[in-house]
Enzyme design. Structure first.
Site, PDB file in Angstrom:
ATOM      1  N   SER A 107      23.978   6.871  -3.596  1.00 40.28           N
ATOM      2  CA  SER A 107      22.812   6.106  -3.962  1.00 40.28           C
ATOM      3  C   SER A 107      23.002   4.590  -3.885  1.00 40.28           C
ATOM      4  O   SER A 107      22.019   3.853  -3.831  1.00 40.28           O
ATOM      5  CB  SER A 107      22.382   6.475  -5.375  1.00 40.28           C
ATOM      6  OG  SER A 107      23.339   6.046  -6.319  1.00 40.28           O
ATOM      7  N   SER A 149      28.283   8.193  -5.337  1.00 41.11           N
ATOM      8  CA  SER A 149      27.319   7.139  -4.991  1.00 41.11           C
ATOM      9  C   SER A 149      27.911   5.789  -4.623  1.00 41.11           C
ATOM     10  O   SER A 149      27.193   4.922  -4.150  1.00 41.11           O
ATOM     11  CB  SER A 149      26.322   6.945  -6.143  1.00 41.11           C
ATOM     12  OG  SER A 149      25.332   7.940  -6.093  1.00 41.11           O
ATOM     13  N   LYS A 200      23.939  -3.678  -8.114  1.00 45.43           N
ATOM     14  CA  LYS A 200      23.017  -2.548  -7.944  1.00 45.43           C
ATOM     15  C   LYS A 200      21.917  -2.624  -9.007  1.00 45.43           C
ATOM     16  O   LYS A 200      22.172  -3.052 -10.139  1.00 45.43           O
ATOM     17  CB  LYS A 200      23.812  -1.242  -8.078  1.00 45.43           C
ATOM     18  CG  LYS A 200      23.034   0.027  -7.732  1.00 45.43           C
ATOM     19  CD  LYS A 200      23.960   1.248  -7.803  1.00 45.43           C
ATOM     20  CE  LYS A 200      23.244   2.554  -7.484  1.00 45.43           C
ATOM     21  NZ  LYS A 200      24.157   3.718  -7.552  1.00 45.43           N
TER      22      LYS A 200
END
Lengths: 481, 492, 100
Positions: free
Chosen positions: B152, B176, B77
């Site tokens: 997210s 997330s 990420k």
């Protein structure tokens, strides 16, 4: 109308650790710009702080020496404001659970002891340094100082005059030096001070409006700024004006304070608990151990020297005015058990030596063994006091034992009657007019002749013997005529 | 092998690499090819440094296989620092920022032989539940390209679902990892707070953030957790708790496991299809020998409000450093003042959701409001945590839906921040309590959208939730379903 | 009565160093008002006797030894900055010497 002054001081001390407060970058002064920085002290995204054990221990040690209570659950908080020298736009500091609180420091005020309460002493991190280029230039940031551990020591507003504030600072610095927690060098910024002062009519219950004063770069500036501010506020009150609560900057060149440009809003630091650091506590056992391990502090050392070595209060004060000087004194007395002589010599010669050269006492290297030997040479009459002065200087600068210097340079004192006789004869012969003046009863003329004899021997002559023999020679000559 | 190489799970690939059946370069080429053919449509990746990836594969090929992830490409990420690789949190304000250091998890992956594949899209600074707030454009859900992948960590979930990553790391502050895993039909694990080092994770809310894996199956999640978990002296909040061999313990079965079903999770707002899927899953768990009983988390309803005060307060503080001074984006208007530089840099650098959260967080910490909002939320956090403490006195695990609905359409909740916040209703309290949670696929909606089951356990009991998730996974076939991703050739 | 006014939004924006357009001020005033209204539910709970949770783990006294570890190359540090002068990081000229 009489006015009372109330002063509080905030002192920031850089702790003398090897590495910074929350990262492993070196904590020292004078490196090339940004050469002592890493992701943590630069506040790069993703980096995290871990507290330096030595910083924590030095802070606890200092807090205990200042008679503070150690907080049960010590916590760190974030204090937010934007400024280019503050990498994370918040400072890791302490808000409602500081390292320590409610201490005190005793200071001498007019032959009495006054207790100044210490509100709190807490740990925080220093910011970087800004340089402002002249004219239209930019401002430049160096983050080497960012993250250096600071102990902030906040006094209660217990100081009643600029002189008391000066004494408090001097005492505090002395204690910090005795504890060896900081170099306490205001020029290098390892010790910094902000002050606040308010004035009120005598007998009034409420304190006057508090004015904070910043940009104070030496203890003398602190005193001068407080004196200026005290007068300014009294004058304002007398002419019926009100004192604005504000922050003012000391302008050392103009010797006055001036208001800082008013901020656009009252500061709102939005303190909250630092989630990246955990709570800390110090066990009662550790507190006991640290307390026992504290060095003897100046007050009690002074008392001991007065009691055991029979030093006067004045001498003991001076000898303990630096830990280094007091250590040197005691080490020398251990080798040469003449406390008064050692104290006198340190006070007259060593302090003068440092003063003339504008050195801190800490920067002068004197071997206790050398000093003891020098005093022994003087007391044995082996060298004269004037010669001793020169040997002292050479001994400090060359680190050669004084005995060796005396032998090598042939500086031994001339006390031998026969050797002195010839010199005295020459001086009498060369100064007929002065000899006549002596005989006419002019005392200063006699001193002049002694001086000439000393000069002729480069100070090596024993002045007492010269005086005796000179008096003898002159009276013989008188008797003989 | 009949399946294409890119369709393997991470542990299957690791076994093949260890046994020399596959070479690191082949693994890399397979996944790069898959990335190229899917990324134009999905936009899961923000960047892949193919050259560096190939170079690393070559270096590994010259060594004897060593490490749990030898030769396995793992994607990261965009809020986890990789040395010298642009790391932006999908924000304009970090444009061009190349960290001079590795996050601890990246070091650990590399120490076990993994190949860092590329940076995955996300909501800007992880602020969101749909990956729509990325400054670099949205990521599409591999199951339905008209829908969001969750967020997210939407890029992480989409890449794993589309087989353009063997496994990925995400971060979870309020759901997330788990919520996008549920919406993309993969496994997502949020470890106990303190289980995985946060050093190198660009902070959103420091007291809530954890890094965790998104994986094709439970075994992969266990494998990645084994690699990234453990004490790190660079993170004061990392716990010195031994890391068990999670993979070895997967197969212990569910006999005698006590599972609690919080009744607060089955109320208004829960999509009926999700409800049915979770209820079916509970039946399966029962059949496998678990004792399932209702329980209660009385303060669960306050979790979202508590979270949005605490998380935004911390975020406003963590994001203060993005001020244009030291790195990233700066508005350098000639002769502008310092104040103007700050204000313009931040106004241009942050997107709408980041600004909204910075504003809310600044407000709740400001003078006069701190006690009413922030101080109170800290206390409610205690109540929420105590609910879980009590529940885990009686139960080994709790089971809930991961998200109240399957993936929604782009733009559906953008105009109404509060409805977006409510899509994390089942995941948020887990971060507030600091406990571990996993999402595993437990069914599909009639329109073919994946649904996730969340399993929770007491702090540092990842072993238990992995064991439950594994038993469930082995008893069902949901995880074997693959989305049909329309392959496209990227225009050059 | 609204929970937050446009004027307060402007003050907060200044604290956060965000320059907002009038449209953003209007939008944020309305959105923050909705969110603040939602979080009012916390006022229903009795919390007088509840202690706050700032850290979920019972960790304490995490310290590192006072050892020097290598710093970054100052060239790397300066190279990160949008504007530099030598190895300093450059910012617009500051007139005031005190944090604002």
């Amino acid at each position: 109308m009489n006015y009372e002054t109330t002063i509080g001081l905030e002192v920031h001390v850089q702790l003398a650790t090897r590495s910074k407060a929350f990262c492993g970058c070196a904590n020292n002064f004078g490196a090339a710009p940004n050469a002592q920085t890493c992701p943590v002290c630069l506040g790069l995204p993703g980096s995290l702080p871990v507290l330096n054990q030595a910083a924590f221990e030095l802070a606890v040690r200092t807090a205990l020496a200042l008679n503070c209570q150690i907080t049960d659950r010590i916590q760190f908080d974030r204090k937010h404001y934007f400024y280019p020298d503050l990498p994370k736009a918040f400072q890791i500091s302490q808000y409602d659970q500081p390292l320590s609180h409610d201490g005190h420091l005793d200071i001498p005020v007019q032959e009495q002891t006054k207790r100044v309460r210490i509100h709190r002493a807490h740990l925080e991190e220093d910011a970087g340094k800004l340089l402002h280029e002249a004219g239209d230039g930019a401002s430049l940031v160096d983050f080497n100082r960012a993250g250096v551990p600071l102990l902030e020591i906040v006094s209660e507003p217990d100081l009643a005059s600029p002189d008391e504030a000066f004494t408090y600072l001097t005492r505090l610095k002395l204690i910090l030096q005795y504890l060896e927690v900081s170099s306490c060098d205001m020029e290098k910024g390892t010790l910094r001070c902000d002050a606040n002062l308010s004035v009120r009519r005598q007998g009034e219950a409420a304190l006057g409006s508090k004015v904070e004063i910043k940009n104070l770069n030496s203890f003398r500036h602190v005193r001068a700024a407080l004196r200026y501010e005290q007068e300014r506020q009294v004058a304002a009150l007398q002419s019926g004006q009100r004192i604005a609560q504000e922050t003012r900057l000391w302008d050392a060149a103009l010797e006055r304070t001036r208001p800082m440009r008013s901020k656009e809003e009252a500061s709102d630091y939005r303190y909250f608990r630092e989630p990246d650091l955990v709570p800390f506590s110090v066990s009662p056992e550790t507190i006991g151990r640290v307390r026992e391990g504290l060095p003897e502090l100046p007050e009690s050392r002074k008392a001991r020297l007065m009691r055991d070595d029979r030093l006067s209060s004045y001498d003991a004060d001076l000898v303990t005015s630096s830990r280094r000087l007091a250590d040197l004194y005691e080490a020398t007395v251990a080798l040469h058990r003449q406390p008064k002589a050692v104290a006198n010599y340190l006070i007259s010669e060593l302090l003068a030596y440092a003063h003339v050269r504008s050195l801190e006492i800490e920067a002068v290297a004197v071997e206790p063994a050398h000093l003891a030997q020098l005093l022994q040479l003087i007391e044995a009459g082996a060298i004269s006091r004037p010669v001793a002065k020169n040997v002292f200087v050479e001994m400090i600068e060359s680190r050669v034992p004084p005995g060796e210097i005396v032998t090598r340079k042939g500086l031994g004192q001339i006390s031998d009657g026969a050797a002195l006789e010839g010199i005295i004869a020459q001086v009498i012969a060369a100064n007929a007019q002065t000899v006549a003046d002596v005989r006419a009863g002019k005392a200063s003329a006699f001193q002049f002749l002694i001086g000439q004899c000393m000069k002729a021997t480069q100070g090596k002559a024993n002045p007492q013997r010269v005086a005796e023999q000179l008096r003898q020679s002159l009276s013989q000559q008188t008797g003989g005529s | 092998m009949s399946r294409p190489l890119w369709a393997l799970t991470a542990h299957e690939l690791a076994d093949a690499l260890r046994q020399g059946q596959v070479r690191p370069r082949e693994a890399v080429e397979a996944v790069l090819e898959r990335w190229q053919s899917t990324n134009t449509l999905l936009h899961a990746y923000l960047g892949v440094n193919a050259e560096a990836v190939r170079a690393r594969a070559e270096r590994l090929a010259s060594q004897a296989p060593q490490g749990k992830l030898f030769g396995v490409p793992v994607a990261i990420k965009d809020n986890i620092c990789v040395r010298a690789e642009e790391t932006t949190c999908a924000s304009r304000i970090l444009r061009g920022f190349r960290p001079p250091y590795h996050a601890t998890v990246v070091e650990r992956l590399e120490a076990e032989g993994a190949i860092i594949l590329g940076r995955l899209n996300m909501d800007e600074f992880a602020f969101g539940s749909s990956t729509e707030s990325s400054a670099h454009g949205v990521t599409r859900n591999p199951w339905d390209a008209t829908r969001i992948p969750g967020g997210s960590s939407g890029g992480s979930a989409a890449a794993v679902a589309a087989d353009s990553a063997f496994a990925a790391l995400g971060s979870d502050t309020g759901g997330s990892i788990r919520q996008p895993a549920a919406m993309c039909g993969v496994v997502g694990l949020k470890p106990t707070y303190g289980r995985v080092s946060r050093y190198g994770l660009i902070a959103f809310a420091s007291s809530l953030d954890q890094i965790g894996p998104l994986a094709k199956d439970v075994t992969d999640a266990a494998l990645l957790l084994e690699v990234i978990a453990g004490y790190d002296p660079r993170d004061s909040t990392s716990a010195e708790v031994p890391v068990p061999p999670y993979r070895e313990r997967l197969t212990q079965g569910l006999q005698g496991l006590r599972i609690g079903i919080p009744r607060e999770c089955f109320v208004d707002g829960l999509d009926p299809e999700v409800r049915r899927a979770v209820e079916e899953a509970i039946k399966v768990l029962r059949q496998l020998g678990a004792a399932c009983e209702p329980t209660s988390l009385p303060h669960a309803e306050y979790a979202v409000a508590t979270y949005y005060i605490l998380a935004t307060a911390e975020a406003s503080s963590n994001l203060a450093r993005f001020d244009g001074v030291q790195y990233g984006w700066r508005n350098a208007a000639p002769r502008g003042s310092l104040l103007e530089m700050y204000q313009r840099t931040r106004a241009e650098g942050f997107g709408a959701e980041a600004k909204r959260r910075i504003m809310l967080g600044t407000y709740v910490l400001s003078h006069g409001y701190y006690d009413a909002y922030y101080a109170r939320a800290l206390k409610v956090r205690t109540l929420i945590k105590q609910d879980f403490d009590r529940a885990f006195e009686r139960f080994d695990c709790l089971v809930t839906p991961t998200a109240p609905t399957p993936a929604f359409r782009f733009g559906e909740k953008l105009e109404d921040p509060l409805s977006m916040y409510l899509s994390d209703i089942y995941t948020i309290s887990v971060n507030l309590a600091g406990i571990p949670g996993i999402s595993v696929p437990c069914g599909f909606s009639k329109t073919g959208l994946p649904i996730g089951l969340q399993v929770l356990a007491a702090p540092f009991q990842e072993e238990r939730l992995l064991r439950a998730a594994y038993a469930y996974e082995q008893a069902t076939a949901w995880h074997t379903r693959q989305p049909e991703v329309a392959e496209t050739t990227p225009s050059r | 009565m609204p929970r937050i006014t446009a004027e307060e939004v402007r003050v907060v924006a200044h604290l956060a160093r965000l320059s907002l357009t009038d449209e953003e001020v209007r939008l944020f005033t309305q959105q923050l008002d909705t969110i603040l209204d939602y979080v009012q539910q916390l006022q229903r709970l009795k919390t007088e006797s509840v202690s706050p949770t700032t850290h979920v783990l019972p960790l304490a006294n995490v310290l590192r030894p006072d050892q020097i570890t290598p710093s970054l190359d100052p060239e790397t540090v300066a190279a990160l900055a949008p504007q530099r002068k030598g190895r300093f990081i450059q910012v617009p000229k500051i007139i005031e010497t005190e944090p604002g």
